[in-house]
Design a protein around this motif. Sequence first.
Motif, mmCIF file in Angstrom:
data_model
loop_
_atom_site.group_PDB
_atom_site.id
_atom_site.type_symbol
_atom_site.label_atom_id
_atom_site.label_comp_id
_atom_site.label_asym_id
_atom_site.label_seq_id
_atom_site.Cartn_x
_atom_site.Cartn_y
_atom_site.Cartn_z
ATOM 1 N N LYS A 30 -11.903 -0.045 2.069
ATOM 2 C CA LYS A 30 -12.365 -1.418 1.813
ATOM 3 C C LYS A 30 -11.319 -2.385 2.366
ATOM 4 O O LYS A 30 -10.117 -2.145 2.251
ATOM 5 C CB LYS A 30 -12.537 -1.664 0.310
ATOM 6 N N SER A 44 -1.792 -10.284 -5.649
ATOM 7 C CA SER A 44 -2.639 -9.169 -6.070
ATOM 8 C C SER A 44 -3.672 -9.592 -7.117
ATOM 9 O O SER A 44 -4.624 -8.852 -7.377
ATOM 10 C CB SER A 44 -1.773 -8.035 -6.635
ATOM 11 N N LYS A 61 -2.824 3.279 -2.945
ATOM 12 C CA LYS A 61 -4.223 3.250 -2.523
ATOM 13 C C LYS A 61 -4.805 1.830 -2.535
ATOM 14 O O LYS A 61 -6.005 1.642 -2.365
ATOM 15 C CB LYS A 61 -5.101 4.175 -3.383
ATOM 16 N N GLU A 62 -3.984 0.829 -2.779
ATOM 17 C CA GLU A 62 -4.439 -0.556 -2.748
ATOM 18 C C GLU A 62 -3.234 -1.431 -2.416
ATOM 19 O O GLU A 62 -2.168 -1.286 -3.043
ATOM 20 C CB GLU A 62 -5.044 -0.976 -4.094
ATOM 21 N N LEU A 93 0.827 -1.208 0.000
ATOM 22 C CA LEU A 93 0.000 0.000 0.000
ATOM 23 C C LEU A 93 0.863 1.261 0.000
ATOM 24 O O LEU A 93 0.572 2.236 -0.706
ATOM 25 C CB LEU A 93 -0.912 -0.009 1.230
ATOM 26 N N HIS A 147 -6.204 -7.809 1.761
ATOM 27 C CA HIS A 147 -6.380 -6.852 0.659
ATOM 28 C C HIS A 147 -7.007 -5.584 1.229
ATOM 29 O O HIS A 147 -8.118 -5.612 1.774
ATOM 30 C CB HIS A 147 -7.291 -7.483 -0.409
ATOM 31 N N TYR A 148 -6.281 -4.447 1.135
ATOM 32 C CA TYR A 148 -6.775 -3.177 1.654
ATOM 33 C C TYR A 148 -6.856 -2.138 0.530
ATOM 34 O O TYR A 148 -5.977 -2.060 -0.328
ATOM 35 C CB TYR A 148 -5.827 -2.608 2.725
ATOM 36 N N CYS A 149 -7.903 -1.295 0.599
ATOM 37 C CA CYS A 149 -7.995 -0.099 -0.245
ATOM 38 C C CYS A 149 -8.082 1.111 0.687
ATOM 39 O O CYS A 149 -8.720 1.040 1.749
ATOM 40 C CB CYS A 149 -9.232 -0.146 -1.134
ATOM 41 N N SER A 150 -7.452 2.219 0.288
ATOM 42 C CA SER A 150 -7.468 3.396 1.157
ATOM 43 C C SER A 150 -7.632 4.662 0.321
ATOM 44 O O SER A 150 -7.470 4.648 -0.910
ATOM 45 C CB SER A 150 -6.164 3.488 1.960
#
Length: 486
Positions: free
Chosen positions: A407, A262, A380-381, A80, A396-399
């Motif tokens: 998410k 990924s 951002k991911e 990230l 798995h992160y989204c920011s």
Amino acid sequence: MSTKITIDPVTRLEGHGKIEIILNEEGNVDRAYFVIPELRGFEKFCVGRVAEDMPQITERICGVCPTAHHTASTKALDDLFGVEPPPAARKIRELIYSLFMLEDHALHFYILGGPDFIVGPNAPKAERNVVGVIKKVGVEVGKKVIGMRKEIRALMTHLGGKVVHPVFGLPGGVAKGIKEEERDGIIKLAEKGVEFAKFTLEVFHDIVLKNQEYVDLILSDAYRHETYYMGLVDENNCVNFYDGMVRVVSPEGKEYAKFHCSEYADYIAEHVEPWTYMRFPYLKNVGWKGFVDGAESGIYSVAPLARLNAAEGMATPEANEAYNEMYETVGEKPVHYSLANHWARVIEMVYAAERLLELAMDDELTDGYIRNIPDGVARKEGFGVVEAPRGTLFHHYCSDENGVLTKVNLIVATQQNAARMAMDIDRVAKALIKNGNVNDGILNMIEMAFRAYDPCHACATHAIGEMPLRINIRGPDGEILREIKV
């Protein structure tokens, strides 16, 4: 008229679960269900938190495999924030992870799964526990097991800050390095770990493989399903717990896919059923065909046996010798017998200990350059993956641009084994319960079907759609006074 047998709670696993077995009028099994009534909501309440908190939040999903979540989460933050840990930091992470795998597998072999074989599947339930194991193997062996786990956990505490909820992982590195004067002690413990793992392999040979009744049980069709298998592999397609590519092989043992973590969403989809909180991941491009095995069904497995099946060998010599012995003895690859997970787990103990010793002997381990400090969110991911003791674990992160999470998705090992465990329990129940004849030994052998995977339901459950949670308020006599549907 049908009859229902309920095993509630099931025992010797992490989390909660129950088994419901439906008998027809002849007393034979129509269907058996592995029901997981607890709910995990981590993905939801992590949204809105800053990403740096995730290694400390997600490790609280479970008190048994926090190091797996902490490490997968830290790797997701590397991605990230777009920063690579220095070589020494990477090796410190893998060293701590090898300690964790050795200790966790020993826990399952001697305390959770081991009683079924060391004490016996039909032994009285009061004896199928760690006390029964110690009676069987002797007090001195019991002291050896407890002492080894104590030493490993003490070193994990020293290196990781805490043994249950470690704090060593940071984006781009680790919080604390290892001093040169500490290395001799780590090497000595690693050498003891190798001897301990080899001793455990001997115990498995002496107590399990030399007992024809146990061998017949492991190789029983009641515990056999031909599915796909998944696991992390290194550049030589050998098992790797910390890093690598995700490899999937078909029921015939041919490589079906090999991908970076990924890309997981391109390969994995999830199915839901109304009778459990557990989701059932499957291979997206093969499809969900129900609870059936074979090459046309997208059901796959992770866990120790799946890791070995998905690989072409082990990266350390003693473990690779044991790996080859297992496949030569069973006479097939992949091995499709679920109870062989216990054998694979002991082989992985040898690999974890040997890898621990390799890392402890590496001079670069004590290099003081242990972190590249990130300069804000880069992508951002972020994606992270490790092999938890129970199988492949994806974070798995989204920011947003400030690093606040928008998410979160976790694909946890036990949920990836859920469909196969459900099939195992149904098949074993149908094989063992005939004409209404059922006893405690048979019910335990049905439980053995899930125990082989060392499931962790505290990690694995979450729901899609309507929340089936109901709360019953009962009076002193047990009568339901009020039911609340959430």
